[in-house]
Scaffold this motif. Sequence first.
Motif, PDB file in Angstrom:
ATOM      1  N   ALA A  62      80.510  80.837 152.026  1.00 33.64           N
ATOM      2  CA  ALA A  62      79.269  81.601 151.819  1.00 33.64           C
ATOM      3  C   ALA A  62      78.570  81.863 153.150  1.00 33.64           C
ATOM      4  CB  ALA A  62      78.340  80.840 150.877  1.00 33.64           C
ATOM      5  N   ILE A  63      78.545  80.830 154.016  1.00 31.01           N
ATOM      6  CA  ILE A  63      77.904  80.967 155.327  1.00 31.01           C
ATOM      7  C   ILE A  63      78.631  82.037 156.145  1.00 31.01           C
ATOM      8  CG2 ILE A  63      77.356  79.781 157.498  1.00 31.01           C
ATOM      9  CD1 ILE A  63      75.737  78.781 155.089  1.00 31.01           C
ATOM     10  N   LEU A  64      79.969  81.966 156.157  1.00 37.71           N
ATOM     11  CA  LEU A  64      80.742  82.953 156.917  1.00 37.71           C
ATOM     12  C   LEU A  64      80.563  84.354 156.339  1.00 37.71           C
ATOM     13  CD1 LEU A  64      82.261  80.460 158.282  1.00 37.71           C
ATOM     14  CD2 LEU A  64      84.048  82.141 158.630  1.00 37.71           C
ATOM     15  N   GLY A  65      80.437  84.447 155.022  1.00 44.94           N
ATOM     16  CA  GLY A  65      80.202  85.749 154.393  1.00 44.94           C
ATOM     17  C   GLY A  65      78.912  86.384 154.879  1.00 44.94           C
ATOM     18  N   VAL A  66      77.861  85.560 154.999  1.00 43.16           N
ATOM     19  CA  VAL A  66      76.560  86.064 155.478  1.00 43.16           C
ATOM     20  C   VAL A  66      76.647  86.473 156.954  1.00 43.16           C
ATOM     21  CG1 VAL A  66      74.149  85.432 155.915  1.00 43.16           C
ATOM     22  CG2 VAL A  66      75.271  84.678 153.827  1.00 43.16           C
ATOM     23  N   GLY A  84      66.855  86.424 155.882  1.00 45.20           N
ATOM     24  CA  GLY A  84      66.881  85.755 157.186  1.00 45.20           C
ATOM     25  C   GLY A  84      67.963  84.685 157.241  1.00 45.20           C
ATOM     26  N   MET A  85      68.904  84.848 158.169  1.00 46.89           N
ATOM     27  CA  MET A  85      70.048  83.930 158.236  1.00 46.89           C
ATOM     28  C   MET A  85      69.604  82.512 158.566  1.00 46.89           C
ATOM     29  SD  MET A  85      73.554  84.258 160.428  1.00 46.89           S
ATOM     30  CE  MET A  85      73.004  83.505 161.954  1.00 46.89           C
ATOM     31  N   ILE A  86      68.664  82.374 159.514  1.00 48.44           N
ATOM     32  CA  ILE A  86      68.236  81.034 159.937  1.00 48.44           C
ATOM     33  C   ILE A  86      67.515  80.319 158.793  1.00 48.44           C
ATOM     34  CG2 ILE A  86      66.855  79.744 161.603  1.00 48.44           C
ATOM     35  CD1 ILE A  86      69.330  81.133 162.816  1.00 48.44           C
ATOM     36  N   ALA A  87      66.629  81.041 158.092  1.00 53.72           N
ATOM     37  CA  ALA A  87      65.920  80.444 156.946  1.00 53.72           C
ATOM     38  C   ALA A  87      66.914  80.003 155.884  1.00 53.72           C
ATOM     39  CB  ALA A  87      64.939  81.457 156.355  1.00 53.72           C
ATOM     40  N   MET A  88      67.921  80.834 155.664  1.00 49.19           N
ATOM     41  CA  MET A  88      68.934  80.515 154.664  1.00 49.19           C
ATOM     42  C   MET A  88      69.742  79.281 155.066  1.00 49.19           C
ATOM     43  SD  MET A  88      71.839  83.063 153.263  1.00 49.19           S
ATOM     44  CE  MET A  88      73.353  82.345 152.649  1.00 49.19           C
ATOM     45  N   MET A  89      70.093  79.198 156.357  1.00 44.94           N
ATOM     46  CA  MET A  89      70.869  78.052 156.857  1.00 44.94           C
ATOM     47  C   MET A  89      70.079  76.748 156.708  1.00 44.94           C
ATOM     48  SD  MET A  89      73.812  78.979 158.395  1.00 44.94           S
ATOM     49  CE  MET A  89      74.577  80.401 159.117  1.00 44.94           C
ATOM     50  N   ILE A  90      68.793  76.787 157.098  1.00 48.51           N
ATOM     51  CA  ILE A  90      67.951  75.582 156.990  1.00 48.51           C
ATOM     52  C   ILE A  90      67.888  75.141 155.524  1.00 48.51           C
ATOM     53  CG2 ILE A  90      65.597  74.667 157.256  1.00 48.51           C
ATOM     54  CD1 ILE A  90      65.313  76.498 159.725  1.00 48.51           C
ATOM     55  N   GLY A  91      67.748  76.129 154.625  1.00 47.09           N
ATOM     56  CA  GLY A  91      67.707  75.816 153.194  1.00 47.09           C
ATOM     57  C   GLY A  91      68.998  75.184 152.702  1.00 47.09           C
ATOM     58  N   MET A  92      70.125  75.796 153.080  1.00 47.11           N
ATOM     59  CA  MET A  92      71.423  75.341 152.557  1.00 47.11           C
ATOM     60  C   MET A  92      71.822  73.963 153.081  1.00 47.11           C
ATOM     61  SD  MET A  92      73.724  78.812 152.344  1.00 47.11           S
ATOM     62  CE  MET A  92      74.648  78.514 150.855  1.00 47.11           C
ATOM     63  N   PHE A  93      71.391  73.640 154.303  1.00 43.88           N
ATOM     64  CA  PHE A  93      71.834  72.372 154.883  1.00 43.88           C
ATOM     65  C   PHE A  93      70.779  71.277 154.896  1.00 43.88           C
ATOM     66  CE2 PHE A  93      74.823  75.433 156.773  1.00 43.88           C
ATOM     67  CZ  PHE A  93      75.984  74.890 156.269  1.00 43.88           C
ATOM     68  N   ALA A  94      69.504  71.632 154.871  1.00 47.84           N
ATOM     69  CA  ALA A  94      68.457  70.606 154.898  1.00 47.84           C
ATOM     70  C   ALA A  94      67.829  70.420 153.516  1.00 47.84           C
ATOM     71  CB  ALA A  94      67.393  70.972 155.933  1.00 47.84           C
ATOM     72  N   ILE A  95      67.396  71.517 152.904  1.00 54.44           N
ATOM     73  CA  ILE A  95      66.717  71.409 151.604  1.00 54.44           C
ATOM     74  C   ILE A  95      67.674  70.860 150.542  1.00 54.44           C
ATOM     75  CG2 ILE A  95      65.487  72.677 149.783  1.00 54.44           C
ATOM     76  CD1 ILE A  95      63.936  72.404 152.434  1.00 54.44           C
ATOM     77  N   SER A  96      68.952  71.298 150.589  1.00 54.42           N
ATOM     78  CA  SER A  96      69.926  70.808 149.592  1.00 54.42           C
ATOM     79  C   SER A  96      70.101  69.288 149.710  1.00 54.42           C
ATOM     80  CB  SER A  96      71.274  71.512 149.762  1.00 54.42           C
ATOM     81  OG  SER A  96      71.835  71.248 151.030  1.00 54.42           O
ATOM     82  N   GLU A  97      70.042  68.765 150.948  1.00 53.28           N
ATOM     83  CA  GLU A  97      70.160  67.309 151.144  1.00 53.28           C
ATOM     84  C   GLU A  97      68.932  66.587 150.593  1.00 53.28           C
ATOM     85  OE1 GLU A  97      72.515  65.392 151.927  1.00 53.28           O
ATOM     86  OE2 GLU A  97      73.967  66.858 152.631  1.00 53.28           O
TER      87      GLU A  97
END
Length: 502
Positions: A438-442, A205-218
């Motif tokens: 990585a984001i653009l690749g997805v 899931g792209m949205i789940a992945m985005m939330i993880g990469m930008f929120a969880i990483s912070e």
Amino acid sequence: MGTWTAIGQAFAMVFEPNTIMVMFAASLFGLFVGAVPGLTATMATALLVPVTFFMPPIPAIAAMVTATAMAIFSGDIPGCLLRIPGTPASAAYTDEAFAMTRKGEAELALGAGLVFSAVGGLFGTAVLIVAAPALANFALNFSSFEYFWLVLLGLTCAVFITSNQPLKGVVTLLLGLLVACVGLGNPAGFPRFTFGNAEMTGGIGMIAMMIGMFAISEIIRFVVDTSPPAELVVEKVGNVMAGQWALAKKYPVQILRGSVLGTAVGALPGAGADIAAWMSYAMSKKFSKEPEKFGTGHVEGIVESGSANNSALAGAWIPALVFGIPGDSITAIVIGVLYMKNMNPGPTLFTTNPQNIYAVFLLFIIANIIMIPLGILCIKVARRILKVPREILMPVILLFCIVGTFAINNTVFEVGVMLVAGIIAYLLEANRFPIAPAILGVVLGGMLEENFITSMIKSNGDMGAFFSRPIALGLAVITLLVWFFPLIMRGLRAMRSGPAAA
């Protein structure tokens, strides 16, 4: 549908009470997220996605546009008062703004960031209004051959622009393309990298992945950070609008140059506002009549970079709306929302539903106009925002991320994807690997594969067909030049130094 009818419908959709209320709430949210160090504009967009599920298309986009515009500006506030940039886009001139604060000029620095962010945003919007429909008409001539080269060029630009170490950019790009391969969503409909897991057949899931990469990483970054909290230099900020008209008259060339550069950089896939701000600050110093003042608390760099980072936001929407290729990580998330709302990006969006496009243009104009009064209000209460305990804020954000991600498909699997993506993103950034490729690749992996397969079927496997159409040939030449440019330059330098050595 006539143009004026479409514009009338756009006004009706944008000035509906529900949309105005959403814009106001998203503005306050964006200002707050941007003003808290470590919470980025991209994170604000990712956190808004679960909320947009329950909104019609125009209010959903209104929330995205206003929150990101406000967050990019308000990232200047902690940079100026604490020397900690609120968002990466403010990092370029944080030292300059903090030096001004030390000299007792915090009001001038914050006012310049606010006013010229709004000016740059309006300039970028004007270019978006003019360029996007013209490009859409041009894009109607595109076939799978042109789209293949365009996507490849976008991915290539993302690697070279977003990283000063292109090899690391290539690694994260390949990681993103690998994630895009997971599941049944490929031209053959064959399960790939699913490992027998039924959940994996639908892809990551792209949205789940985005939330993880930008929120969880912070959140992880905050947990492992042991540095002491910064102290506020000033307790109260006065009138930020004083002296701004004098700055506008003194630096018109810098404002225009920053706005033009920001829009151009924003339109490049994967670049975004932070790269636009750094490039603009460097250009401001290079062409300044007083370069020796830079770094000592000189407002010129803030004027130009402030114009650039907000104009880049509108610029990034140009390739996103016309070709479905995100200009930055924010528009990568927005593209997912557009598909969710049946506003599929592409040239036909401009012909089938022109009222939606005019509404997007209007939202940008309004967001940049209301930025000034709301920005002044945010600066007034900045002291309270900056004193919100991060120990309370981060667990609340984590809870919001988990609930929002679960709500996407009502599965725990999506929450797992989010957490794994957050850990991977944290490890990558800790080792200086850029995330944007990585984001653009997805986002673009499926589009690249689909257009390649379609083109191969149409041409009966003849690779020469990729170079047979004039536009496709032009895009292919540009792409290959970008690939081999470092080698060509190295060869030319070797040839020059050869005779000199002899």
